[in-house]
Write an enzyme that holds these catalytic residues in place. Structure first.
Site, PDB file in Angstrom:
ATOM      1  N   GLU A  65     -10.698 -10.620  -1.925  1.00 56.62           N
ATOM      2  CA  GLU A  65     -10.460 -12.057  -1.728  1.00 56.62           C
ATOM      3  C   GLU A  65     -11.249 -12.609  -0.546  1.00 56.62           C
ATOM      4  O   GLU A  65     -11.759 -13.731  -0.599  1.00 56.62           O
ATOM      5  CB  GLU A  65      -8.966 -12.328  -1.537  1.00 56.62           C
ATOM      6  CG  GLU A  65      -8.130 -12.139  -2.811  1.00 56.62           C
ATOM      7  CD  GLU A  65      -7.683 -10.698  -3.039  1.00 56.62           C
ATOM      8  OE1 GLU A  65      -8.063  -9.826  -2.243  1.00 56.62           O
ATOM      9  OE2 GLU A  65      -6.958 -10.449  -4.015  1.00 56.62           O
ATOM     10  N   HIS A 134       5.354 -11.532  -4.014  1.00 57.30           N
ATOM     11  CA  HIS A 134       4.817 -12.134  -5.237  1.00 57.30           C
ATOM     12  C   HIS A 134       5.622 -13.353  -5.681  1.00 57.30           C
ATOM     13  O   HIS A 134       5.619 -13.687  -6.861  1.00 57.30           O
ATOM     14  CB  HIS A 134       4.819 -11.120  -6.389  1.00 57.30           C
ATOM     15  CG  HIS A 134       3.858  -9.977  -6.217  1.00 57.30           C
ATOM     16  ND1 HIS A 134       4.132  -8.896  -5.437  1.00 57.30           N
ATOM     17  CD2 HIS A 134       2.634  -9.754  -6.738  1.00 57.30           C
ATOM     18  CE1 HIS A 134       3.123  -8.033  -5.478  1.00 57.30           C
ATOM     19  NE2 HIS A 134       2.186  -8.535  -6.258  1.00 57.30           N
TER      20      HIS A 134
END
Ligand SMILES: Cc1ncc(C[n+]2csc(CCOP(=O)(O)OP(=O)(O)O)c2C)c(N)n1
Lengths: 339, 328
Positions: A65, A134
């Site tokens: 990322e 998450h």
């Protein structure tokens, strides 16, 4: 309201449609992130696009990322209009420097001589027992840091228009979509998010809230999935003769403070619903927006229905206990009455 | 380094226990999720990443580890947890989100923590690396024995945390081993499409540490190489990087249709299943009889049944327990 020749889309479909239309319109637009090409995105927002545009423009990345978000900043400064996906917003931890020190600051540092026309799309939210790495929203974290616009649609119409507006914007836009609204069956489906979405391209202005329901007795301000909780709460309140006005923020940055203030000036009561952690967040900002402007309008102290300040637990009973919902909003209204 | 007969049987038993455990979890996972598959529903909600096929890596490495040694795992942690000796009943209960779970239901399957055997997890790719190196550093500073193993997937080597930690562990000569489970896929993206080198053992050169690539998902070879690396670490000679070729027999998570896999890729994968293969070899080598292995299988199944029953019968946490244990 049903319309003639109505075409209802899920948010996932409407995001994909906006991306496709903008990619056809402008060859500088390209998309990169994890699992976007063959898989079409874990949340379906690039489904089918690799077939039409190829894997040069719908690029699967390594799990890197920092590299690909940093690369998007560089590509944007060099004249491209990248859209990058951070699969879960929770993963910002591994790449935040590229986001808040580069993406968000390069326009300012350059004194406006460079543009950073990029979109960072990222999924938010829980409710399906994916635990605390998450399931977060962290809206407040992103909205707090200057230099990036932040949007969060609650339905497919806004999702398409906001995506189109974000891609055409010369500033970086963080596009936060809630997993529970995507219309992916495996995450459950919020029917209220699946609405009429015109086929032609259009924009929804960034920085403009919407009145999702008109009312006179209390203002419920929310965003994303919270808007649907608020609408359900409003129905329950209406059974008791209370008319709630629901404000869908749509954008956190810029924040449409006028719409919030006008609504509260009319109703005199304010509840903010936010799936992000309660302290130092969106709810506090909305309340401050009202009270620092004018407190004589208020008939009762404002309330926030937000996520408690704890990491998000896995077990369903615990997670559901923490999440905002319509009953909690109704209960908050009752407390306003007795306050 | 060759495993003793007892070690071989231990390895076999833990592979079987892991497989039986995950078979049970897989079956229960679909309870309440049919006919419509919604992850939020059922006895076990949320994501579920199974390790079927990857058991040899866990047992080949953990056969050398003691309770005091440290393991950090990933979003796919069951095989490693079992091989490290994590309490199976409390792990099952955690996966069910029960009060009796290792974390009282707060963590679930991606966040298995058992401090009794120094086992921890993170669902963020690559983020087991730093904590494992830090635990190794702690042992050095405290002059206490112990090595730390970070298990990661081959997709994780493209994270900054991988490079930063490998270098840190190497310059500080920490008792640290990074074990990469190369199952060829990071969700839908293949290793070939995402990684510039074919095999990650070559990256060891960048940190000046030994690197190994182990082919064939072979528990014997894994035992051998891991044993050398762990002995080196215990002797204060620093870290090792090991990549192991393995197979993901299931999807990335349960519910994954695996449409991204090239046609036929899975053909033959099940014939390569490491568990029947090891069973055949144990018998061929005269290390075990059919009857002895049958007995191990029965014992593993019984342990799994007991753990699952414990999880099922345990109570849910109280909803408001969510607000506790934020701080120590
Ligand atoms: C920093 C970060 N990025 C992305 C993800 C989403 N994600 C979860 S598993 C996975 C693939 C991991 O592949 P690999 O490391 O090879 O492990 P495997 O799943 O094959 O065991 C991805 C991208 C994540 N959890 N963390």
């Amino acid at each position: 309201m049903t319309q003639s020749n109505e075409r209802k889309l899920t948010i996932a479909r409407s995001m994909a449609e906006a991306l496709a239309q903008e990619m056809r319109r402008d060859e500088k637009v390209f998309v990169m992130g994890e699992d976007l090409a063959a898989l079409g995105g874990v949340y379906g927002n690039t489904r089918g696009l690799a077939d039409e545009f190829g894997t040069d423009r719908i690029r699967d990345t390594p799990i890197s990322e920092t590299a690909f978000i940093g690369a998007a900043v560089g590509a944007a400064m060099d004249g491209m209009r990248p859209v990058v996906e951070l699969m879960f917003v929770d993963f910002f931890g591994v790449c935040f420097d590229a986001i808040y020190n580069l993406m968000a600051k390069n326009i300012y540092f350059s004194g406006g001589s460079v543009k950073v026309p990029m979109v960072l799309m990222t999924s938010t939210g829980g409710g399906y027992s994916d635990a605390g790495q998450h399931s977060q929203c962290v809206y407040g974290t992103f909205a707090h840091l200057p230099g990036m616009k932040v949007v969060a649609p609650s339905n497919a119409y806004d999702a398409k228009g906001l995506m189109t507006a974000a891609i055409r914007d010369d500033s970086p836009v963080v596009y936060m979509y809630h997993k529970g609204l995507q219309g992916m069956g495996w995450l459950g489906t919020e029917e209220g998010a699946i609405v009429h979405t015109p086929e032609e391209d259009y924009t929804v202005p960034i920085g403009k809230a919407a009145i999702a329901r008109k009312g006179t007795d209390v203002t419920i301000v929310s965003l994303g999935i919270g808007v649907h909780h608020a609408l359900r709460a409003a129905e329950t309140l209406a059974e008791g003769g209370v008319e709630a006005e629901v404000v869908d923020l749509r954008s956190l940055v810029p924040l449409d403070r006028d719409t919030i203030r006008e609504s509260v000036a009319k109703t005199g009561r304010l509840i903010v619903v936010d799936e992000d952690y309660s302290s130092y967040g969106v709810a506090a900002e909305v309340i401050a927006t009202v009270v620092e402007n004018e407190i004589t309008n208020l008939k009762a102290p404002p309330k926030r229905v937000a996520y408690p300040d704890v990491p998000i637990p896995f077990a369903r009973v615990m997670e559901q206990f923490c999440l905002p919902n319509a009953q909690k909003i109704v209960a908050a209204y009752k407390e306003l009455q007795t306050a | 380094m060759s495993p003793s007969r007892d070690e071989l049987l231990w390895m076999y038993e833990n592979m079987v226990t892991s497989r039986r455990f995950e078979e049970a979890i897989a079956k229960i996972y679909f309870e309440g999720k049919t006919p419509v598959f919604n992850m939020a529903n059922g006895t076990i909600p949320g994501e579920m990443h199974l390790s079927d096929g990857q058991e040899p890596v866990a047992v080949g490495v953990c056969a050398h580890l003691k309770e005091e040694d440290i393991v950090t795992a990933t979003h796919r942690p069951h095989h490693q947890a079992i091989a490290k000796g994590v309490d199976l009943k409390r792990m099952a209960a955690e996966i069910f989100g029960k009060k009796t779970g290792l974390s009282g239901g707060r963590g679930g399957h991606m966040h298995i923590f058992d401090p009794d055997v120094n086992f921890a997890c993170s669902g963020i790719i690559g983020q087991g690396m730093g904590p494992a190196a830090g635990a190794a550093l702690s042992r050095v500073l405290q002059k206490k024995p112990g090595v730390a193993v970070a298990f990661i997937g081959e997709g994780a080597v493209n994270q900054g945390a991988f490079h930063e930690t490998m270098n840190l562990a190497a310059v500080w000569k920490l008792p640290f081993i990074c074990v990469i489970e190369d199952n060829a896929w990071g969700i839908s993206v293949s290793k070939r499409e995402s990684t510039a080198v074919e095999r990650n053992d070559v990256r060891a050169a960048a940190y000046g540490v030994p690197g190994h690539y182990i082919e064939g998902n072979d528990p014997y070879k894994i035992y051998d190489i891991a044993g050398e690396a762990i002995a080196r670490a215990r002797a204060g000679e620093g870290p090792t990087l090991i990549e192991v070729e393995t197979y993901r027999l299931a999807g990335h998570f349960m519910g994954d249709a695996e449409g991204y896999r090239p046609e036929g890729e899975k053909d033959g994968l099940f014939e390569a299943d490491p568990i029947p293969k090891m069973r055949a070899r144990l018998i061929a080598d005269g290390d075990a009889t059919e009857a002895a292995l049958d007995e191990i299988e029965t014992k593993s199944q019984a342990r799994v049944d007991e753990a699952i029953a414990f999880a099922r019968e345990s109570d849910d946490p109280a909803p408001e327990d969510a607000l506790t244990s934020v701080f120590a």
